[in-house]
Design a protein around this motif. Structure first.
Motif, PDB file in Angstrom:
ATOM      1  N   VAL A   1       0.910  -1.251  -0.014  1.00  0.00           N
ATOM      2  CA  VAL A   1       0.208  -0.017  -0.035  1.00  0.00           C
ATOM      3  C   VAL A   1       0.956   1.194   0.012  1.00  0.00           C
ATOM      4  N   TYR A   2       0.522   2.182  -1.048  1.00  0.00           N
ATOM      5  CA  TYR A   2       1.290   3.483  -1.000  1.00  0.00           C
ATOM      6  C   TYR A   2       0.200   4.646  -0.462  1.00  0.00           C
ATOM      7  N   SER A   3       0.794   5.520   0.116  1.00  0.00           N
ATOM      8  CA  SER A   3      -0.016   6.684   0.397  1.00  0.00           C
ATOM      9  C   SER A   3       0.809   7.960   0.314  1.00  0.00           C
ATOM     10  N   TYR A   4       0.299   8.896  -0.573  1.00  0.00           N
ATOM     11  CA  TYR A   4       1.220   9.915  -0.775  1.00  0.00           C
ATOM     12  C   TYR A   4       2.385   9.874  -1.322  1.00  0.00           C
ATOM     13  N   GLU A   5       2.479   8.633  -2.330  1.00  0.00           N
ATOM     14  CA  GLU A   5       3.943   8.183  -2.863  1.00  0.00           C
ATOM     15  C   GLU A   5       4.785   7.465  -1.766  1.00  0.00           C
ATOM     16  N   LYS A   6       4.253   7.315  -0.665  1.00  0.00           N
ATOM     17  CA  LYS A   6       5.137   6.512   0.271  1.00  0.00           C
ATOM     18  C   LYS A   6       4.702   5.193   0.673  1.00  0.00           C
ATOM     19  N   LEU A   7       5.536   4.290   0.976  1.00  0.00           N
ATOM     20  CA  LEU A   7       4.951   2.679   1.238  1.00  0.00           C
ATOM     21  C   LEU A   7       4.593   2.891   2.459  1.00  0.00           C
ATOM     22  N   SER A   8       3.465   2.572   2.694  1.00  0.00           N
ATOM     23  CA  SER A   8       2.614   2.350   4.007  1.00  0.00           C
ATOM     24  C   SER A   8       2.587   1.086   4.712  1.00  0.00           C
ATOM     25  N   ILE A   9       2.520   0.169   3.765  1.00  0.00           N
ATOM     26  CA  ILE A   9       2.200  -1.204   4.181  1.00  0.00           C
ATOM     27  C   ILE A   9       2.963  -2.212   3.218  1.00  0.00           C
ATOM     28  N   ASN A  10       3.682  -3.102   3.740  1.00  0.00           N
ATOM     29  CA  ASN A  10       4.327  -4.209   2.977  1.00  0.00           C
ATOM     30  C   ASN A  10       4.073  -5.418   3.580  1.00  0.00           C
ATOM     31  N   GLU A  11       3.201  -6.469   3.125  1.00  0.00           N
ATOM     32  CA  GLU A  11       2.675  -7.506   3.810  1.00  0.00           C
ATOM     33  C   GLU A  11       3.658  -8.511   3.666  1.00  0.00           C
ATOM     34  N   SER A  12       4.990  -8.301   3.886  1.00  0.00           N
ATOM     35  CA  SER A  12       5.980  -9.209   4.128  1.00  0.00           C
ATOM     36  C   SER A  12       6.011 -10.072   2.682  1.00  0.00           C
ATOM     37  N   VAL A  13       6.148  -9.200   1.702  1.00  0.00           N
ATOM     38  CA  VAL A  13       6.385  -9.766   0.421  1.00  0.00           C
ATOM     39  C   VAL A  13       7.751  -9.925  -0.074  1.00  0.00           C
ATOM     40  N   PRO A  14       8.203 -10.937  -0.660  1.00  0.00           N
ATOM     41  CA  PRO A  14       9.307 -11.214  -1.032  1.00  0.00           C
ATOM     42  C   PRO A  14      10.173 -10.152  -1.654  1.00  0.00           C
ATOM     43  N   SER A  15      11.622  -9.884  -1.649  1.00  0.00           N
ATOM     44  CA  SER A  15      12.149  -8.995  -2.244  1.00  0.00           C
ATOM     45  C   SER A  15      12.424  -9.133  -3.552  1.00  0.00           C
ATOM     46  N   ARG A  16      12.059 -10.284  -4.219  1.00  0.00           N
ATOM     47  CA  ARG A  16      11.942 -10.335  -5.700  1.00  0.00           C
ATOM     48  C   ARG A  16      10.901  -9.414  -5.975  1.00  0.00           C
ATOM     49  N   PHE A  17      10.027  -8.967  -5.370  1.00  0.00           N
ATOM     50  CA  PHE A  17       9.017  -8.029  -5.674  1.00  0.00           C
ATOM     51  C   PHE A  17       9.462  -6.676  -5.283  1.00  0.00           C
ATOM     52  N   SER A  18       9.503  -5.682  -6.216  1.00  0.00           N
ATOM     53  CA  SER A  18      10.014  -4.441  -5.473  1.00  0.00           C
ATOM     54  C   SER A  18       9.029  -3.279  -6.110  1.00  0.00           C
ATOM     55  N   PRO A  19       8.306  -2.605  -5.225  1.00  0.00           N
ATOM     56  CA  PRO A  19       7.318  -1.686  -5.743  1.00  0.00           C
ATOM     57  C   PRO A  19       7.941  -0.234  -5.790  1.00  0.00           C
ATOM     58  N   GLU A  20       7.430   0.450  -6.585  1.00  0.00           N
ATOM     59  CA  GLU A  20       8.001   1.770  -6.596  1.00  0.00           C
ATOM     60  C   GLU A  20       6.847   2.803  -7.053  1.00  0.00           C
ATOM     61  N   CYS A  21       6.672   4.138  -6.511  1.00  0.00           N
ATOM     62  CA  CYS A  21       5.621   5.108  -6.869  1.00  0.00           C
ATOM     63  C   CYS A  21       6.318   6.301  -7.188  1.00  0.00           C
ATOM     64  N   PRO A  22       6.541   6.489  -8.499  1.00  0.00           N
ATOM     65  CA  PRO A  22       7.236   7.604  -9.027  1.00  0.00           C
ATOM     66  C   PRO A  22       6.748   9.118  -8.681  1.00  0.00           C
ATOM     67  N   ASN A  23       5.284   8.950  -8.714  1.00  0.00           N
ATOM     68  CA  ASN A  23       4.512  10.181  -8.697  1.00  0.00           C
ATOM     69  C   ASN A  23       3.114   9.763  -8.356  1.00  0.00           C
ATOM     70  N   SER A  24       2.221  10.605  -8.119  1.00  0.00           N
ATOM     71  CA  SER A  24       0.831  10.388  -7.545  1.00  0.00           C
ATOM     72  C   SER A  24       0.214   9.361  -8.420  1.00  0.00           C
ATOM     73  N   SER A  25       0.344   9.284  -9.952  1.00  0.00           N
ATOM     74  CA  SER A  25      -0.725   8.937 -10.647  1.00  0.00           C
ATOM     75  C   SER A  25       0.025   7.470 -11.019  1.00  0.00           C
ATOM     76  N   LEU A  26       1.285   7.369 -10.621  1.00  0.00           N
ATOM     77  CA  LEU A  26       1.926   5.995 -11.291  1.00  0.00           C
ATOM     78  C   LEU A  26       2.471   5.306 -10.191  1.00  0.00           C
ATOM     79  N   LEU A  27       2.271   3.823 -10.374  1.00  0.00           N
ATOM     80  CA  LEU A  27       2.772   2.879  -9.379  1.00  0.00           C
ATOM     81  C   LEU A  27       3.287   1.687 -10.432  1.00  0.00           C
TER      82      LEU A  27
END
Lengths: 114, 111
Positions: free
Chosen positions: A48-74
């Protein structure tokens, strides 16, 4: 029709590949989500991202890497995935984390790992 | 951790019959949302319930939120073939930003 756009719709990749999933929304939503859904199962929250910052990581393996460059894009960057990672990956957005507003889902990316 | 169960897992009905799915959470919820997912599709928001004991209607669909805010139900009157799909509840827990999806009820309507 959906206001949350996910690309690509389908992706086949080998276990050594690096790929990225993209999610875009132009509704001004400030909360964005990644879910993983296996066949005949409910969506499972990943990030979960809120205002482009990661709020929740449900213990997902590191082979998955999220990124939120701006408010419209994930984005969801994928590297060294396993066959069990094959699933439908859903992106969702909503007005904000503290609002009682619905989540708007994209059509998803159907991912197959060879 | 929080768990949200739905029953039944599957339901086959004749067109015109009624259908109900029940959602039960292991913890008290701040609100509950209902989604419908057609085969091959993505979850589509149906409704949100916030207040204890709340009842909302959308045409043939009736949604209820339990008094203790730990359970909910969706009732469809006189099902149609367009009602086919999987119905998920998603519980929002107080003080968290996440929604936990229920296990889902897959509805098949026989013409």
């Amino acid at each position: 029709d959906t206001e949350v756009t996910q690309t690509p719709k389908h992706l086949v990749m080998g276990m050594t590949n690096k790929k990225s999933l993209k999610c875009e929304q132009h509704m001004g939503h400030r909360a964005m989500y990644w879910y993983k859904q296996k066949a005949k199962k409910p969506p499972e929250l990943m990030f979960v991202y809120s205002y482009e910052k990661l709020s929740i990581n449900e213990s997902v393996p590191s082979r998955f890497s999220p990124e939120c460059p701006n408010s419209s894009l994930l984005n969801l960057h994928l590297h060294a995935l396993q066959p069990e990672d094959s699933a439908l990956y859903l992106c969702a957005s909503r007005t904000g984390l503290l609002s009682n507003q619905p989540q708007h889902f994209g059509d998803g990316t159907r991912l197959s790992i060879l | 951790g929080q768990q949200v169960m739905q029953i039944p897992q599957y339901q086959h009905v004749q067109e015109g019959e009624d259908f109900t799915t029940y959602c039960n959470s292991s913890t008290t919820l701040s609100n509950i949302q209902w989604y419908k997912q057609r085969p091959g599709g993505h979850p589509v928001f149906l409704i949100q319930l916030v207040k204890s004991g709340e009842v909302k209607k959308q045409k043939r669909l009736t949604f209820q939120f339990g008094e203790a805010k730990k359970n909910s139900s969706l009732h469809i009157t006189a099902t149609q073939t367009t009602d086919v799909g999987t119905y998920f509840c998603a519980g929002g827990a107080s003080g968290t930003y996440k929604y936990i999806f229920g296990t889902g009820t897959r509805l098949k309507v026989l013409a």
